[in-house]
Design a protein around this motif. Sequence first.
Motif, PDB file in Angstrom:
ATOM      1  N   PHE A 128       0.850  -1.183   0.000  1.00  0.00           N
ATOM      2  CA  PHE A 128       0.000   0.000   0.000  1.00  0.00           C
ATOM      3  C   PHE A 128       0.892   1.241   0.000  1.00  0.00           C
ATOM      4  CE2 PHE A 128      -2.327  -3.281   2.339  1.00  0.00           C
ATOM      5  CZ  PHE A 128      -3.524  -3.325   1.634  1.00  0.00           C
ATOM      6  N   LYS A 129       0.515   2.220  -0.802  1.00  0.00           N
ATOM      7  CA  LYS A 129       1.182   3.519  -0.781  1.00  0.00           C
ATOM      8  C   LYS A 129       0.442   4.418   0.212  1.00  0.00           C
ATOM      9  CE  LYS A 129       4.452   3.780  -4.085  1.00  0.00           C
ATOM     10  NZ  LYS A 129       5.809   4.335  -3.893  1.00  0.00           N
ATOM     11  N   THR A 130       1.160   4.906   1.201  1.00  0.00           N
ATOM     12  CA  THR A 130       0.562   5.828   2.160  1.00  0.00           C
ATOM     13  C   THR A 130       0.825   7.266   1.724  1.00  0.00           C
ATOM     14  OG1 THR A 130       2.554   5.823   3.539  1.00  0.00           O
ATOM     15  CG2 THR A 130       0.857   4.188   4.037  1.00  0.00           C
ATOM     16  N   VAL A 131      -0.084   8.152   2.050  1.00  0.00           N
ATOM     17  CA  VAL A 131       0.062   9.563   1.693  1.00  0.00           C
ATOM     18  C   VAL A 131      -0.230  10.421   2.912  1.00  0.00           C
ATOM     19  CG1 VAL A 131      -0.539   9.202  -0.727  1.00  0.00           C
ATOM     20  CG2 VAL A 131      -2.326   9.765   0.910  1.00  0.00           C
ATOM     21  N   CYS A 132       0.372  11.600   2.917  1.00  0.00           N
ATOM     22  CA  CYS A 132       0.181  12.545   4.014  1.00  0.00           C
ATOM     23  C   CYS A 132       0.185  13.955   3.427  1.00  0.00           C
ATOM     24  CB  CYS A 132       1.288  12.387   5.056  1.00  0.00           C
ATOM     25  SG  CYS A 132       1.244  13.598   6.398  1.00  0.00           S
ATOM     26  N   TYR A 133      -0.753  14.769   3.852  1.00  0.00           N
ATOM     27  CA  TYR A 133      -0.816  16.158   3.393  1.00  0.00           C
ATOM     28  C   TYR A 133       0.189  16.988   4.177  1.00  0.00           C
ATOM     29  CZ  TYR A 133      -2.703  20.781   2.288  1.00  0.00           C
ATOM     30  OH  TYR A 133      -2.844  22.077   1.876  1.00  0.00           O
ATOM     31  N   VAL A 134       1.027  17.726   3.460  1.00  0.00           N
ATOM     32  CA  VAL A 134       2.054  18.551   4.076  1.00  0.00           C
ATOM     33  C   VAL A 134       1.479  19.959   4.283  1.00  0.00           C
ATOM     34  CG1 VAL A 134       4.383  19.487   3.868  1.00  0.00           C
ATOM     35  CG2 VAL A 134       3.854  17.214   2.943  1.00  0.00           C
ATOM     36  N   THR A 142       7.090  25.881  -5.275  1.00  0.00           N
ATOM     37  CA  THR A 142       7.982  24.817  -4.790  1.00  0.00           C
ATOM     38  C   THR A 142       7.433  24.129  -3.548  1.00  0.00           C
ATOM     39  OG1 THR A 142       9.246  26.444  -3.492  1.00  0.00           O
ATOM     40  CG2 THR A 142      10.023  25.967  -5.720  1.00  0.00           C
ATOM     41  N   SER A 143       6.190  24.385  -3.198  1.00  0.00           N
ATOM     42  CA  SER A 143       5.614  23.798  -1.982  1.00  0.00           C
ATOM     43  C   SER A 143       5.414  22.295  -2.154  1.00  0.00           C
ATOM     44  CB  SER A 143       4.272  24.454  -1.658  1.00  0.00           C
ATOM     45  OG  SER A 143       4.443  25.813  -1.339  1.00  0.00           O
ATOM     46  N   GLU A 144       5.788  21.535  -1.126  1.00  0.00           N
ATOM     47  CA  GLU A 144       5.467  20.107  -1.104  1.00  0.00           C
ATOM     48  C   GLU A 144       4.076  19.950  -0.507  1.00  0.00           C
ATOM     49  OE1 GLU A 144       7.283  15.830   0.470  1.00  0.00           O
ATOM     50  OE2 GLU A 144       8.008  17.716   1.316  1.00  0.00           O
ATOM     51  N   VAL A 145       3.208  19.287  -1.234  1.00  0.00           N
ATOM     52  CA  VAL A 145       1.820  19.147  -0.813  1.00  0.00           C
ATOM     53  C   VAL A 145       1.529  17.732  -0.333  1.00  0.00           C
ATOM     54  CG1 VAL A 145      -0.591  19.373  -1.549  1.00  0.00           C
ATOM     55  CG2 VAL A 145       1.125  20.957  -2.422  1.00  0.00           C
ATOM     56  N   VAL A 146       2.094  16.737  -1.003  1.00  0.00           N
ATOM     57  CA  VAL A 146       1.820  15.336  -0.685  1.00  0.00           C
ATOM     58  C   VAL A 146       3.135  14.619  -0.397  1.00  0.00           C
ATOM     59  CG1 VAL A 146       0.866  13.159  -1.522  1.00  0.00           C
ATOM     60  CG2 VAL A 146      -0.252  15.310  -2.108  1.00  0.00           C
ATOM     61  N   ASP A 147       3.182  13.966   0.757  1.00  0.00           N
ATOM     62  CA  ASP A 147       4.331  13.134   1.122  1.00  0.00           C
ATOM     63  C   ASP A 147       3.879  11.678   1.102  1.00  0.00           C
ATOM     64  OD1 ASP A 147       6.830  12.331   1.949  1.00  0.00           O
ATOM     65  OD2 ASP A 147       6.392  12.589   4.080  1.00  0.00           O
ATOM     66  N   THR A 148       4.663  10.809   0.488  1.00  0.00           N
ATOM     67  CA  THR A 148       4.261   9.417   0.324  1.00  0.00           C
ATOM     68  C   THR A 148       5.182   8.478   1.096  1.00  0.00           C
ATOM     69  OG1 THR A 148       5.596   9.169  -1.685  1.00  0.00           O
ATOM     70  CG2 THR A 148       3.296   9.851  -1.960  1.00  0.00           C
ATOM     71  N   GLY A 149       4.646   7.330   1.431  1.00  0.00           N
ATOM     72  CA  GLY A 149       5.389   6.260   2.080  1.00  0.00           C
ATOM     73  C   GLY A 149       4.808   4.931   1.630  1.00  0.00           C
ATOM     74  N   GLU A 150       5.186   3.866   2.303  1.00  0.00           N
ATOM     75  CA  GLU A 150       4.695   2.541   1.914  1.00  0.00           C
ATOM     76  C   GLU A 150       4.473   1.674   3.140  1.00  0.00           C
ATOM     77  OE1 GLU A 150       6.875   0.541  -1.239  1.00  0.00           O
ATOM     78  OE2 GLU A 150       7.590   2.474  -1.984  1.00  0.00           O
TER      79      GLU A 150
END
Length: 375
Positions: A128-134, A142-150
């Motif tokens: 599963f790919k996990t996501v987190c709103y930054v 240049t803003s990071e909006v989505v950070d992903t993990g697994e």
Amino acid sequence: MSMAGNLRKVTSLGRVGGLRKVARLARRRDRVDLSHPARSPLGSAVVNCVAYRDGARVPGGRDLVDTVQRIRKNDEGFVWLGLHEPTQREFAGIAELFDLHPLAVEDSVDAHQRPKVERYGDTLFAVFKTVCYVEHKELTATSEVVDTGEIMVFVGHDFVITVRHGRHGSLGPLREGLEADTTQLAKGPAAVLHAIADHVVDDYLTVTDAMQEDIDQVETDVFAENGARADPGRIYQLKRELLELKRAVVPLGRPILDLATRPIRVVDPEIQAYFRDVSDHLLRVTEQIAAFDELLNSILQAHLAQVTVSQNEDMRKITAWAAVIAVPTMVCGVYGMNFDNMPELHWRFGYPIVIGVISVACLVLYRGFRRNGWL
């Protein structure tokens, strides 16, 4: 010796009679207390390890090998082992103990995998790919909006192994929630797999709701009075982050549908009904992402159209003023040739009349351009 040390030692054992050798090795070493609250670190990679029977924790577990042996001897309950970014060496002993397929082990250690569900004999392997709103004060180019993990999940008849990669997506609260619902947890490892899938998809919904606010803000700025001056980099950045979210969400649709519809040995038919609910939520997220993508395309096209219109307006103004200025330029150019046979040069009213003609011509041109919206 720590639990991680025991597991590293296990890797040196052969495949034949491995479990009996592991048991003898564990009895000769110091035991590690596994009866800690959720999220208590047990080593460099092991986050938690708990045995469950009838939906409740089995007290007194002090060693992974002994815990697994008791569960398999009584053929009741299951073990839930949680890991965070283990190395190949740290995971080797666990793979030996639970007889995990080498390809699945390699995928779980290396990470950067596509969401999927695979079967290796009696073991199910899910990614599963996990996501987190930054969070950010203001969206920039240049803003990071989505950070992903697994999160990788191994599911067997009597065990669940979760391998987490990334800075977010802790399963501690999820474990505590399941422990509070003993009826659901009593349904076995498949119930844990469903809870993880549901947790991941719920995070997708949270992220899409947060991105909706960013898209609304960009849309408001573009269609404001000075929308042509809005930074298009913000739109491109949102599209890039949306693509990152899409890569995590869309490939998961087929695996979740398989878990909901296809007969799988380790997934009870009763649990499959819950996966159908997860599939519905995932479909909603997928449709929302597609809608966001179309909306951002429309916003970008509208912004480019506004820029074009603004440039055309500027060109009309420049052209109008150039036409107005051309009148005195032409007249002055004619009289600047200094020919002798120009009677107006010696006429008393020549200069005032020329100035009047220039002024009237310029005024007529100015009013005409104003009436047509060029000035």
